[in-house]
Design a protein around this motif. Sequence first.
Motif, PDB file in Angstrom:
ATOM      1  N   ALA A   1       0.839  -1.195   0.000  1.00  0.00           N
ATOM      2  CA  ALA A   1       0.000   0.000   0.000  1.00  0.00           C
ATOM      3  C   ALA A   1       0.873   1.244   0.000  1.00  0.00           C
ATOM      4  CB  ALA A   1      -0.908  -0.002   1.235  1.00  0.00           C
TER       5      ALA A   1
ATOM      6  N   GLU B   1      -4.163  -4.985   2.635  1.00  0.00           N
ATOM      7  CA  GLU B   1      -3.722  -3.703   2.065  1.00  0.00           C
ATOM      8  C   GLU B   1      -4.759  -2.608   2.326  1.00  0.00           C
ATOM      9  OE1 GLU B   1      -0.730  -3.637   1.426  1.00  0.00           O
ATOM     10  OE2 GLU B   1      -0.357  -5.748   1.031  1.00  0.00           O
ATOM     11  N   TYR B   2      -6.033  -2.949   2.254  1.00  0.00           N
ATOM     12  CA  TYR B   2      -7.103  -1.989   2.533  1.00  0.00           C
ATOM     13  C   TYR B   2      -6.969  -1.448   3.952  1.00  0.00           C
ATOM     14  CZ  TYR B   2     -11.862  -0.099   2.602  1.00  0.00           C
ATOM     15  OH  TYR B   2     -12.957   0.720   2.695  1.00  0.00           O
ATOM     16  N   ASP B   3      -6.645  -2.317   4.891  1.00  0.00           N
ATOM     17  CA  ASP B   3      -6.420  -1.874   6.273  1.00  0.00           C
ATOM     18  C   ASP B   3      -5.361  -0.778   6.344  1.00  0.00           C
ATOM     19  OD1 ASP B   3      -8.314  -3.430   7.569  1.00  0.00           O
ATOM     20  OD2 ASP B   3      -6.870  -4.881   8.366  1.00  0.00           O
TER      21      ASP B   3
ATOM     22  N   ARG C   1      -4.909   6.735  -1.005  1.00  0.00           N
ATOM     23  CA  ARG C   1      -5.696   5.501  -1.057  1.00  0.00           C
ATOM     24  C   ARG C   1      -5.400   4.729  -2.350  1.00  0.00           C
ATOM     25  NH1 ARG C   1      -8.543   5.365   3.336  1.00  0.00           N
ATOM     26  NH2 ARG C   1      -9.979   3.696   2.731  1.00  0.00           N
TER      27      ARG C   1
ATOM     28  N   ILE D   1     -15.727  -6.063  -4.304  1.00  0.00           N
ATOM     29  CA  ILE D   1     -14.976  -4.807  -4.218  1.00  0.00           C
ATOM     30  C   ILE D   1     -15.232  -3.920  -5.423  1.00  0.00           C
ATOM     31  CG2 ILE D   1     -13.158  -5.861  -2.833  1.00  0.00           C
ATOM     32  CD1 ILE D   1     -11.429  -5.770  -5.515  1.00  0.00           C
TER      33      ILE D   1
ATOM     34  N   TYR E   1     -13.005  -0.489  -7.268  1.00  0.00           N
ATOM     35  CA  TYR E   1     -11.826   0.366  -7.247  1.00  0.00           C
ATOM     36  C   TYR E   1     -11.677   1.029  -8.609  1.00  0.00           C
ATOM     37  CZ  TYR E   1      -9.476  -3.454  -9.748  1.00  0.00           C
ATOM     38  OH  TYR E   1      -9.136  -4.430 -10.670  1.00  0.00           O
TER      39      TYR E   1
ATOM     40  N   PHE F   1      -6.179  -8.253  -0.386  1.00  0.00           N
ATOM     41  CA  PHE F   1      -6.936  -7.009  -0.523  1.00  0.00           C
ATOM     42  C   PHE F   1      -7.273  -6.431   0.848  1.00  0.00           C
ATOM     43  CE2 PHE F   1     -10.597  -4.313  -0.762  1.00  0.00           C
ATOM     44  CZ  PHE F   1     -10.475  -3.626  -1.959  1.00  0.00           C
ATOM     45  N   GLN F   2      -7.799  -7.256   1.747  1.00  0.00           N
ATOM     46  CA  GLN F   2      -8.199  -6.773   3.071  1.00  0.00           C
ATOM     47  C   GLN F   2      -7.001  -6.271   3.874  1.00  0.00           C
ATOM     48  OE1 GLN F   2     -11.530  -9.398   4.852  1.00  0.00           O
ATOM     49  NE2 GLN F   2     -10.716 -10.572   3.123  1.00  0.00           N
TER      50      GLN F   2
ATOM     51  N   PRO G   1     -10.131   2.160  -3.302  1.00  0.00           N
ATOM     52  CA  PRO G   1     -10.898   0.917  -3.243  1.00  0.00           C
ATOM     53  C   PRO G   1     -11.963   0.925  -2.149  1.00  0.00           C
ATOM     54  CG  PRO G   1      -8.818   0.633  -2.133  1.00  0.00           C
ATOM     55  CD  PRO G   1      -8.788   2.012  -2.748  1.00  0.00           C
ATOM     56  N   LYS G   2     -12.967   0.056  -2.338  1.00  0.00           N
ATOM     57  CA  LYS G   2     -14.041  -0.118  -1.357  1.00  0.00           C
ATOM     58  C   LYS G   2     -14.416  -1.591  -1.298  1.00  0.00           C
ATOM     59  CE  LYS G   2     -16.643   3.306  -3.324  1.00  0.00           C
ATOM     60  NZ  LYS G   2     -17.847   3.991  -3.658  1.00  0.00           N
TER      61      LYS G   2
END
Length: 177
Positions: free
Chosen positions: A50, A144-146, A59, A119, A121, A141-142, A85-86
């Motif tokens: 990230a 890196e999203y964190d 982001r 997701i 993005y 993904f989770q 991303p979401k």
Amino acid sequence: MSESLSIIQLGDRILRQKAAWVENVHDARIQKLIDDLITTAAQANGVGIAAPQVAESVRLFIVASRPNARYPNAPEMQPTAMINPKIVAHSTEVSKDWEGCLSVPGIRGLVPRYQAIAIEYIDRNGKLQKQELTNFVARIFQHEYDHLDGVVFVDRLESHLNRITEEEYQKTVVKNT
């Protein structure tokens, strides 16, 4: 030309900040950052990285699963830049597996994550992408999203007993798979 960037370590305040929205995907600085993140992840044997990990609090992250010394059983995929991303939906099923982090060297933790996620993005060309991810790639993904919200994998451990050294992980977990 892309370059390998320095990865900041746990304790650097940037890792605990909420990252800013990327306003202009086509900005030359963002495009270079994408290339540099791909290079940095590959050279560090990461399966993702990230932007906050290289002291850029935006982001944006790369998911780049492939077998390597740190993750010998990782599935192969093209490195993918994911901007703003979401997670729009997730399974009820949660599984625990071992994670490491380039910003927390030498430590692995048994982290619970959703087994499947939906997701959205923006890709590096500015197009909205929608995908469903499962298993290891959903875990990347989770993780890196964190980072975009100032969360590090050790924050997700349910017990301090769910933490081991990288050396022990390679010796016992990888060897037995």
